[in-house]
Design a protein around this motif. Structure first.
Motif, PDB file in Angstrom:
ATOM      1  N   GLU A 193     -66.095  -2.359 -37.322  1.00 26.34           N
ATOM      2  CA  GLU A 193     -65.620  -1.687 -38.532  1.00 26.34           C
ATOM      3  C   GLU A 193     -64.528  -0.666 -38.196  1.00 26.34           C
ATOM      4  N   GLU A 194     -64.710   0.112 -37.144  1.00 27.54           N
ATOM      5  CA  GLU A 194     -63.708   1.098 -36.737  1.00 27.54           C
ATOM      6  C   GLU A 194     -62.419   0.414 -36.281  1.00 27.54           C
ATOM      7  N   VAL A 195     -62.561  -0.668 -35.529  1.00 31.41           N
ATOM      8  CA  VAL A 195     -61.380  -1.369 -35.008  1.00 31.41           C
ATOM      9  C   VAL A 195     -60.556  -1.966 -36.140  1.00 31.41           C
ATOM     10  N   LEU A 196     -61.217  -2.555 -37.129  1.00 29.54           N
ATOM     11  CA  LEU A 196     -60.503  -3.223 -38.222  1.00 29.54           C
ATOM     12  C   LEU A 196     -60.128  -2.294 -39.373  1.00 29.54           C
ATOM     13  N   ALA A 197     -60.492  -1.024 -39.290  1.00 33.00           N
ATOM     14  CA  ALA A 197     -60.270  -0.091 -40.397  1.00 33.00           C
ATOM     15  C   ALA A 197     -58.815  -0.017 -40.839  1.00 33.00           C
ATOM     16  N   SER A 198     -57.884  -0.163 -39.929  1.00 32.25           N
ATOM     17  CA  SER A 198     -56.466  -0.012 -40.269  1.00 32.25           C
ATOM     18  C   SER A 198     -55.818  -1.290 -40.802  1.00 32.25           C
ATOM     19  N   THR A 199     -56.552  -2.385 -40.870  1.00 25.58           N
ATOM     20  CA  THR A 199     -55.924  -3.662 -41.209  1.00 25.58           C
ATOM     21  C   THR A 199     -55.901  -4.006 -42.686  1.00 25.58           C
ATOM     22  N   GLY A 200     -56.679  -3.348 -43.490  1.00 21.26           N
ATOM     23  CA  GLY A 200     -56.777  -3.777 -44.880  1.00 21.26           C
ATOM     24  C   GLY A 200     -57.601  -5.053 -44.944  1.00 21.26           C
ATOM     25  N   ASN A 201     -57.715  -5.643 -46.106  1.00 16.83           N
ATOM     26  CA  ASN A 201     -58.541  -6.832 -46.278  1.00 16.83           C
ATOM     27  C   ASN A 201     -57.698  -8.088 -46.079  1.00 16.83           C
ATOM     28  N   GLN A 202     -57.616  -8.546 -44.842  1.00 14.47           N
ATOM     29  CA  GLN A 202     -56.828  -9.729 -44.508  1.00 14.47           C
ATOM     30  C   GLN A 202     -57.720 -10.963 -44.460  1.00 14.47           C
ATOM     31  N   THR A 203     -57.095 -12.115 -44.494  1.00 14.07           N
ATOM     32  CA  THR A 203     -57.815 -13.382 -44.404  1.00 14.07           C
ATOM     33  C   THR A 203     -57.596 -13.978 -43.019  1.00 14.07           C
ATOM     34  N   TYR A 204     -58.660 -14.522 -42.441  1.00 17.82           N
ATOM     35  CA  TYR A 204     -58.618 -15.140 -41.112  1.00 17.82           C
ATOM     36  C   TYR A 204     -59.076 -16.582 -41.243  1.00 17.82           C
ATOM     37  N   ASP A 205     -58.351 -17.492 -40.572  1.00 20.34           N
ATOM     38  CA  ASP A 205     -58.631 -18.914 -40.682  1.00 20.34           C
ATOM     39  C   ASP A 205     -59.558 -19.454 -39.605  1.00 20.34           C
ATOM     40  N   SER A 206     -59.759 -18.696 -38.533  1.00 23.60           N
ATOM     41  CA  SER A 206     -60.580 -19.192 -37.427  1.00 23.60           C
ATOM     42  C   SER A 206     -61.070 -18.034 -36.559  1.00 23.60           C
ATOM     43  N   ALA A 207     -62.011 -18.340 -35.681  1.00 22.30           N
ATOM     44  CA  ALA A 207     -62.489 -17.341 -34.723  1.00 22.30           C
ATOM     45  C   ALA A 207     -61.345 -16.871 -33.839  1.00 22.30           C
ATOM     46  N   ASP A 208     -60.461 -17.788 -33.434  1.00 26.10           N
ATOM     47  CA  ASP A 208     -59.315 -17.407 -32.608  1.00 26.10           C
ATOM     48  C   ASP A 208     -58.393 -16.439 -33.355  1.00 26.10           C
ATOM     49  N   ASP A 209     -58.238 -16.636 -34.645  1.00 26.37           N
ATOM     50  CA  ASP A 209     -57.416 -15.756 -35.460  1.00 26.37           C
ATOM     51  C   ASP A 209     -57.999 -14.344 -35.465  1.00 26.37           C
ATOM     52  N   VAL A 210     -59.313 -14.238 -35.652  1.00 31.62           N
ATOM     53  CA  VAL A 210     -59.982 -12.932 -35.648  1.00 31.62           C
ATOM     54  C   VAL A 210     -59.891 -12.299 -34.262  1.00 31.62           C
ATOM     55  N   ARG A 211     -60.203 -13.081 -33.234  1.00 34.40           N
ATOM     56  CA  ARG A 211     -60.132 -12.566 -31.857  1.00 34.40           C
ATOM     57  C   ARG A 211     -58.749 -12.015 -31.545  1.00 34.40           C
ATOM     58  N   GLY A 212     -57.719 -12.793 -31.903  1.00 34.58           N
ATOM     59  CA  GLY A 212     -56.348 -12.359 -31.650  1.00 34.58           C
ATOM     60  C   GLY A 212     -56.040 -11.040 -32.330  1.00 34.58           C
ATOM     61  N   ARG A 213     -56.503 -10.900 -33.570  1.00 39.55           N
ATOM     62  CA  ARG A 213     -56.269  -9.651 -34.312  1.00 39.55           C
ATOM     63  C   ARG A 213     -56.985  -8.491 -33.633  1.00 39.55           C
ATOM     64  N   ILE A 214     -58.245  -8.683 -33.303  1.00 41.77           N
ATOM     65  CA  ILE A 214     -59.027  -7.615 -32.659  1.00 41.77           C
ATOM     66  C   ILE A 214     -58.429  -7.234 -31.317  1.00 41.77           C
ATOM     67  N   LEU A 215     -58.148  -8.237 -30.495  1.00 39.67           N
ATOM     68  CA  LEU A 215     -57.600  -7.947 -29.164  1.00 39.67           C
ATOM     69  C   LEU A 215     -56.234  -7.284 -29.271  1.00 39.67           C
ATOM     70  N   GLY A 216     -55.434  -7.674 -30.258  1.00 38.41           N
ATOM     71  CA  GLY A 216     -54.151  -7.021 -30.473  1.00 38.41           C
ATOM     72  C   GLY A 216     -54.314  -5.562 -30.854  1.00 38.41           C
ATOM     73  N   LEU A 217     -55.322  -5.268 -31.665  1.00 34.68           N
ATOM     74  CA  LEU A 217     -55.563  -3.894 -32.087  1.00 34.68           C
ATOM     75  C   LEU A 217     -56.084  -3.012 -30.963  1.00 34.68           C
ATOM     76  N   ILE A 218     -56.937  -3.568 -30.098  1.00 33.71           N
ATOM     77  CA  ILE A 218     -57.519  -2.726 -29.048  1.00 33.71           C
ATOM     78  C   ILE A 218     -56.615  -2.601 -27.830  1.00 33.71           C
ATOM     79  N   HIS A 219     -55.536  -3.367 -27.785  1.00 36.70           N
ATOM     80  CA  HIS A 219     -54.603  -3.274 -26.659  1.00 36.70           C
ATOM     81  C   HIS A 219     -53.367  -2.465 -26.986  1.00 36.70           C
ATOM     82  N   ARG A 220     -53.321  -1.821 -28.141  1.00 34.73           N
ATOM     83  CA  ARG A 220     -52.145  -1.028 -28.541  1.00 34.73           C
ATOM     84  C   ARG A 220     -52.059   0.207 -27.727  1.00 34.73           C
TER      85      ARG A 220
END
Length: 110
Positions: A83-110
């Protein structure tokens, strides 16, 4: 600058000029995230990685937070909940587990 109609119009005009720049920045950020590794090879997502694999897609940020918001993720600053990691993203749509993983990993590597 006084808060008058010309000042407000100028500020609105500047925001309109910046909108395409923001869209380009977000597109670039998403493209970098999409190049993230498939699967959680580094183990930073812990148990969340397997949960994402079995989740039904497409899904939204709100649905992911409702289902897995308490899962802990290893970030550069320590452990944070999904919840904390995704807080800045707004309500986006994800098509797959890889899509979610990519978003999360992109956010935590900033």
């Amino acid at each position: 600058m006084p808060d008058d109609k010309p000042g407000r119009d100028e500020k609105a005009s500047e925001q309109e000029r910046r909108q395409p720049e923001r869209e380009v920045e977000e597109t670039r950020d998403r493209a970098q995230e999409n190049r993230a590794m498939s699967g959680d090879l580094g183990g930073r997502l812990g148990d969340l990685d397997e949960a994402l694999e079995t989740h039904d897609y497409p899904t939204t940020t709100d649905e992911l937070v409702a289902a897995y918001g308490d899962y802990e993720i290893e970030t550069q600053g320590g452990m944070e909940s999904l919840e904390e990691v995704l807080a800045s993203t707004g309500n986006q749509t994800y098509d797959s587990a890889d899509d979610v993983r990519g978003r999360i990993l992109g956010l935590i590597h900033r």
